[in-house]
Design an enzyme around this catalytic site. Structure first.
Site, short mmCIF file in Angstrom:
data_model
loop_
_atom_site.label_atom_id
_atom_site.label_comp_id
_atom_site.label_asym_id
_atom_site.label_seq_id
_atom_site.Cartn_x
_atom_site.Cartn_y
_atom_site.Cartn_z
N HIS A 94 2.15 -39.76 2.83
CA HIS A 94 1.33 -40.82 2.12
C HIS A 94 -0.21 -39.94 1.93
CE1 HIS A 94 -1.11 -41.52 5.84
NE2 HIS A 94 -0.02 -41.47 6.42
N GLU B 88 5.73 -44.09 11.16
CA GLU B 88 5.49 -43.05 11.68
C GLU B 88 5.74 -43.17 13.07
OE1 GLU B 88 4.63 -40.26 12.08
OE2 GLU B 88 2.43 -39.95 11.25
#
Length: 520
Positions: free
Chosen positions: A85, A159
């Site tokens: 990202h 994550e």
């Protein structure tokens, strides 16, 4: 929006690896080097070993490779593009994010995602998998654009779970957790918090993701996720264990490409890392490697296209053709923003010509406005970097560097790859010696050679064996960056592999596979 819920797996926990056993049968994984075998568990009861028992076992991970069940077979070649990202608000603040979902993309992060969209705009992806976290999902939406196919969100792509660390500024984590925070910095693979081993859990989760991605009926897949999970996806794909955490960097909106090729006999596919961490910004920009500042660097430059790429002959010491000259000039321009200490090349003509192009621009840095004083760059040639003569001893005619398929080194006889590997060990020691010279406190060494020698040098940097050479790929005119944040005697960190964005229109498109693509 399609969502995938987490998969429940039975795990055998051991301080040095996770083992998956979806069935009672164990067999070598053809997707990994030939000596790679599966470790079996004596009983399922071992999967419930207590934390106390784990802590009594070996305190540090041994430097062994990650063993897992075979990947599912595929019917046709598949290319998977991983994207981290864009910059988030917590990235900007220096706050530990983990799998929390409170940060969003900054304006810079949105711009990075848009740059990645432009980089990937010509690719006809069949599917896009995304982490459900806001910062990743928004990046995926920007890159995916107006494509009609729905995004597939998968919780396993979130994550790394960092539990009590999440939300803390780094100095707060250090003050509050002391030794635990220090272990997270220097020995993340064995890091334990709140009764969990986050990196080991992450590796298990990444392996689960690959099953879902490979079983999806698609040939070109975009995966948008996060720093740590993308590291784990790359590592588990090519068979590397948790000790490689923070060794294969993933920058904001960095693009990594993995090629999966069916095995003729079926079973787990052959897997090749085509490129690592191609970023929207320059890969040589000042920054940290794995969170640490670095002042020692080796930049591997593949020479440009030679006349052997356009003529019938594939032997001899040939100069670059016009395209190769353009590629070498583009590389020299990229490196102009960096003060190069020395340039070391193979004695082959194409390598020497590329080295000269870099040297000329470096020494003209003051005239070109890149520096206020003239630069002096030391140039050397090392015979150990010349491996073309070894490759020409093979029964194969494939020493040229244009349109080489993923894993092309695997097709050479063992005697050839062994000779390349043994010679590369001598070259690697020479380069470390050059980097260790005390003439400068910080040093950047540029090395120009054939893709085969550079692949072997990366293998030495990662402490691998020759069997791993086929797991990496390099194109003509590409650069790869190896950082040494702990100095030349410390462990190397791979900042990028096969970076070609600087070549512009003269590069092979990042998402275009040459497998089964004769027209291209």
């Amino acid at each position: 929006m399609i969502s995938i819920t987490p998969t429940t797996l039975v795990l055998h926990r051991n301080p040095s690896f996770f083992f998956f056993f979806p069935s009672t049968t164990t067999r070598p994984n053809p997707g990994y080097p030939s000596f790679f075998t599966i470790r079996s568990s004596s009983s399922s009861s071992s999967s419930s070993s207590s934390l106390q028992e784990l802590e009594k076992e070996q305190g540090e991970l041994r430097s062994e490779l990650y063993a897992s069940a075979p990947f599912p077979p595929i019917k046709s070649a598949k290319r998977v593009i991983l994207v981290r990202h864009g910059q988030s608000t917590w990235n900007e603040e220096g706050r530990i994010q983990g799998s929390s979902d409170f940060s969003v993309l900054t304006k810079k992060g949105e711009a990075q995602a848009e740059t990645s969209r432009q980089m990937l705009i010509d690719d006809s992806f069949d599917a896009c998998f995304s982490s459900p976290l806001i910062r990743s999902k928004r990046t995926a939406e920007i890159i995916w654009g107006s494509r009609e196919t729905e995004l597939i969100t998968d919780s396993d792509l979130r994550e790394i779970d960092l539990y009590s660390f999440q939300g803390l500024l780094k100095h707060e984590g250090k003050a509050k957790f002391g030794p635990a925070f220090r272990q997270w910095q220097v020995d993340a693979a064995n890091f334990n918090i709140d009764g969990h081993y986050p990196v080991r859990e992450l590796w298990a989760r990444a392996r689960s993701c690959w099953n879902k991605i490979l079983l999806h009926e698609s040939r070109s897949v975009l995966v948008v996720a996060h720093n740590a999970v993308n590291q784990a996806l790359v590592a588990t794909a090519i068979g590397l264990g948790t000790e490689y955490f923070r060794i294969l960097l993933q920058s904001n909106c960095g693009v990594s490409v993995l090629d999966f090729t069916p095995q003729p006999e079926g079973g787990s596919p052959f897997i090749c890392l085509n490129r690592l961490n191609q970023t929207p910004n320059s890969p040589i920009a000042a920054g940290s490697s794995g969170g640490r500042k670095t002042s020692n660097r080796i930049i591997l430059v593949c020479h440009g296209y030679t006349q052997s790429n356009t003529e019938a002959s594939t032997s001899g010491d040939l100069p670059m053709n016009m395209l190769g000259i353009i590629q070498s000039q583009k590389t020299a321009e990229l490196l102009l923003d960096l003060k190069v200490s020395s340039i070391i090349s193979s004695p082959k003509k194409a390598c020497f010509e590329t080295a000269m192009a870099i040297s000329r621009l470096q020494e003209a840095a003051d005239c070109l406005g890149a520096d206020c004083v003239p630069r002096y760059v030391e140039m050397k040639q090392i015979e150990y970097l010349d491996v073309e003569n070894i490759l020409q001893q093979s029964n194969r005619d494939a020493t040229e560097v244009s349109s080489l398929p993923p894993g092309w080194l695997n097709k050479y006889e063992d005697r050839i790859t062994s000779a390349v590997w043994n010679q590369s060990e001598k070259a690697w020691q020479s380069l470390l010696g050059e980097l260790s010279a005390e003439s400068e406190p910080s040093k950047t060494v540029v090395v120009v050679g054939h893709p085969a020698i550079h692949i072997a040098l990366m293998g030495h940097c990662l402490n691998l064996t020759k069997e791993w050479m086929g797991s990496f790929h390099l194109d003509a005119g590409s650069i790869s960056v190896l950082d040494f944040p702990d100095g030349p005697s410390g462990r190397g960190v791979i900042r990028c592999i096969n970076y070609t964005a600087h070549l512009g229109r003269w590069s092979i498109p990042i998402t275009r596979s040459t497998v089964d693509d004769e027209e291209f």
